[in-house]
Enzyme design. Structure first.
Site, PDB file in Angstrom:
ATOM      1  N   SER A 111      10.349  -1.115 -33.976  1.00  0.00           N
ATOM      2  CA  SER A 111      10.646  -0.720 -35.184  1.00  0.00           C
ATOM      3  C   SER A 111       9.423  -0.335 -36.161  1.00  0.00           C
ATOM      4  O   SER A 111       8.405  -1.342 -36.131  1.00  0.00           O
ATOM      5  CB  SER A 111      11.583  -1.651 -36.174  1.00  0.00           C
ATOM      6  OG  SER A 111      11.804  -1.160 -37.458  1.00  0.00           O
ATOM      7  N   GLU A 112       9.220   0.956 -36.783  1.00  0.00           N
ATOM      8  CA  GLU A 112       7.709   1.278 -37.283  1.00  0.00           C
ATOM      9  C   GLU A 112       7.219   0.248 -38.427  1.00  0.00           C
ATOM     10  O   GLU A 112       6.215   0.628 -38.550  1.00  0.00           O
ATOM     11  CB  GLU A 112       7.954   2.800 -37.509  1.00  0.00           C
ATOM     12  CG  GLU A 112       8.685   3.177 -38.878  1.00  0.00           C
ATOM     13  CD  GLU A 112       9.921   4.003 -38.163  1.00  0.00           C
ATOM     14  OE1 GLU A 112      10.141   5.113 -39.023  1.00  0.00           O
ATOM     15  OE2 GLU A 112      10.464   4.119 -37.187  1.00  0.00           O
ATOM     16  N   ASN A 113       8.292  -0.322 -38.848  1.00  0.00           N
ATOM     17  CA  ASN A 113       7.650  -1.431 -39.881  1.00  0.00           C
ATOM     18  C   ASN A 113       6.833  -2.425 -39.315  1.00  0.00           C
ATOM     19  O   ASN A 113       6.418  -3.461 -40.218  1.00  0.00           O
ATOM     20  CB  ASN A 113       8.658  -1.668 -40.876  1.00  0.00           C
ATOM     21  CG  ASN A 113       9.976  -2.427 -40.406  1.00  0.00           C
ATOM     22  OD1 ASN A 113      10.439  -1.898 -39.217  1.00  0.00           O
ATOM     23  ND2 ASN A 113      10.248  -3.543 -40.783  1.00  0.00           N
TER      24      ASN A 113
ATOM     25  N   SER B 134       1.525  -0.257 -35.639  1.00  0.00           N
ATOM     26  CA  SER B 134       2.764   0.072 -35.259  1.00  0.00           C
ATOM     27  C   SER B 134       2.734   1.634 -35.091  1.00  0.00           C
ATOM     28  O   SER B 134       2.899   2.109 -33.969  1.00  0.00           O
ATOM     29  CB  SER B 134       3.838  -0.295 -36.522  1.00  0.00           C
ATOM     30  OG  SER B 134       5.071   0.429 -35.802  1.00  0.00           O
TER      31      SER B 134
END
Length: 508
Positions: free
Chosen positions: A336-338, A378
């Site tokens: 997840s990019e967060n 990320s």
């Protein structure tokens, strides 16, 4: 814009110490005791007292997770501070986070990747009351990281071939809806046969940061996905103010556990406002109805794209539902990019954690062996092609694989991380899941995208409720699977581009 009023005090050795209000206490002699360094101030109001109009404010947070609400509320109590340029991934909601400073008129420019569901933010931008410099999420994180590292600029593959490169992105509208200011075009350069765009670093006058723990030296610990943009924002500002949920004694944070060293921190205050949950999402009971209709067909087929051992990023919407249909015996690591690797399912009722969310701001869980990290790291792994596949939604896909999924006429959501996710198609396979036609019956697979593109020739496969299409950047579309109950003529008639039908066409 930060007031610097030197204050002279004397330490126990009689050495004069000068505190400028910018980098804490600086002793004039090396004999000064470290015990004299105490960055804790009595309140958020004291901490923000020297913020001046015209300041560039960097704010941590992703959605409502990790937002420095205590500091933002303190600045809201200073209506004399105006003309702020705010830099943040997004602006929270209308009455949460930076949304409060937008509503009060104190922020006149935003640099962000996502407008999201903040209707006040969107309306202010479209009516010409604020400027908005939309920036891909990974580029935003790297611009701040570079600003804190003394790097003035860098080249990135994200946004090549888009309005970011050409400088056609509206920055400010007039009251009548006309565009009165556009973005600056990006310089480009080719390295090893690939085109890259030059992006300038971001540095701020002041940063607002939310930490889980902080000590009097300014050392900070963040909790799970609340790290997001907080660390890079803290490093990129002349003055960094940290609100901490727990202000702890010096020495109680182990050196190995420090996420942000105190050298980057100017002031520490006790957080007094809680972190909110934007989308409290919980596991559905097994007896609840399953996903049904065309969307289930798309999601079930998307799950068959997973291969054992893959690292996969999932976009918001339908892609997020695919893990529930992963075939038995297939294990993938979801990114997840967060800031998550090892994304788990939604939490059981009553166990949602405000500091554990996915890229859609939904509450989630972490699987055994998961790792958490900041937004800059990320996107470093995404940009470097370490993610094997990204599954995204779309508004349109062209016959040669151009993707449009972030902006419609008269509406602005922002590109978020999508431009970064599709910037390396040679190493990260891009699969699109979407319904075949829009609500008006118009094809979403088209000869050429009418909406602003997210990336050029980046999509390799399209999965719709009508079938599965392979995409070649030179030769176009091939229908390789067809949905049960449909014939080829129906699929071709609903597709707005030429399609080759595979000789071994299979049922979807």
């Amino acid at each position: 814009m930060w007031a610097k009023s030197p204050v002279r005090t004397a330490n126990r050795a009689g050495v004069t110490v000068i505190s400028t209000g910018v980098r804490g206490c600086r002793a004039l002699s090396s004999s000064a005791s470290r015990a004299q360094i105490n960055k804790v101030v009595p309140s958020a109001d004291v901490a923000v007292a020297a913020v001046r109009s015209g300041a560039t404010l960097l704010s941590g947070g992703f959605g409502l997770c990790g937002l420095p609400n205590t500091l933002i509320s303190a600045l809201l109590r200073r209506p004399d501070v105006r003309d702020i340029t705010a830099v943040s991934n997004n602006a929270g909601l209308a009455q949460s986070g930076l949304g409060k400073l937008l509503a009060s008129g104190q922020v006149t420019k935003m640099i962000a990747s996502y407008v999201g569901e903040n209707k006040v933010f969107e309306d202010l931008y479209l009516s010409g009351q604020i400027e908005l410099e939309l920036t891909p999420q990974g580029t935003l994180a790297e611009r701040c990281r570079a600003g804190g590292a003394g790097v003035p600029a860098f080249y990135t593959p994200a946004a090549v071939g888009t309005v970011i490169q050409s400088g056609d992105l509206p920055v400010r509208f007039g009251p009548d809806g006309s565009v009165v200011k556009t973005s600056e075009p990006r310089e480009s350069r080719t390295f090893d046969g690939r085109e890259y765009l030059l992006e300038r670093a971001i540095k701020g006058d002041v940063a607002f940061v939310r930490a889980h723990k902080a000590d009097a030296l300014g050392n900070c610990v963040f909790r799970y996905t609340a790290r997001n943009f907080n660390v890079v924002m803290a490093k990129a500002a002349a003055v960094t103010i940290v609100e901490a949920e727990h202000v702890v004694p010096v020495g109680s944070i182990a050196p190995d556990d420090v996420h942000l060293p105190g050298i980057y921190v100017t002031h520490v205050v006790q957080a007094t406002e809680p972190t909110e949950i934007e989308r409290k999402t919980e596991a559905v009971a097994e007896s609840a109805p399953a996903l049904a209709g065309p969307r289930e067909r798309i999601v079930r087929r998307a799950a068959r794209e997973f291969r054992n051992g893959m690292y996969v990023n999932l976009g918001i919407g339908m892609p997020m539902l695919a893990p529930a249909f992963v075939p038995a015996g297939v294990e993938v690591q979801l990114q997840s990019e967060n800031g998550i690797l090892g994304l788990g399912p939604y939490p059981q009722p009553g166990t949602a954690d405000a500091d554990v969310i996915n890229a859609g701001k939904e509450t989630v869980t972490l699987l055994p062996g998961a790792a958490v990290f900041g937004s800059d790291e990320s996107f470093a792994m995404i940009r470097a092609g370490k993610v094997d596949m990204s599954i995204l939604g779309a508004m349109q896909v062209s016959m040669y694989g151009d993707l449009a999924n972030w902006m419609l006429p008269g509406k602005v959501k922002g590109m978020g991380g999508a431009m970064d996710l599709v910037a390396n198609p040679e190493q990260t396979r891009v699969v699109v899941t979407m319904e075949h036609v829009d609500r008006k019956g118009n094809p979403k697979i088209v000869a050429e995208c009418a909406f602003p593109v997210t990336g050029r020739r980046c999509v390799s496969r399209i999965i719709t409720d009508y079938g599965v299409f392979d995409v070649d950047g030179e030769h176009g579309l091939t229908l390789v699977e067809i949905a049960p109950g449909l014939d080829v003529a129906t699929v071709l008639a609903a597709t707005g581009a030429p399609v080759t039908v595979a000789a071994d066409l299979a049922e979807m």
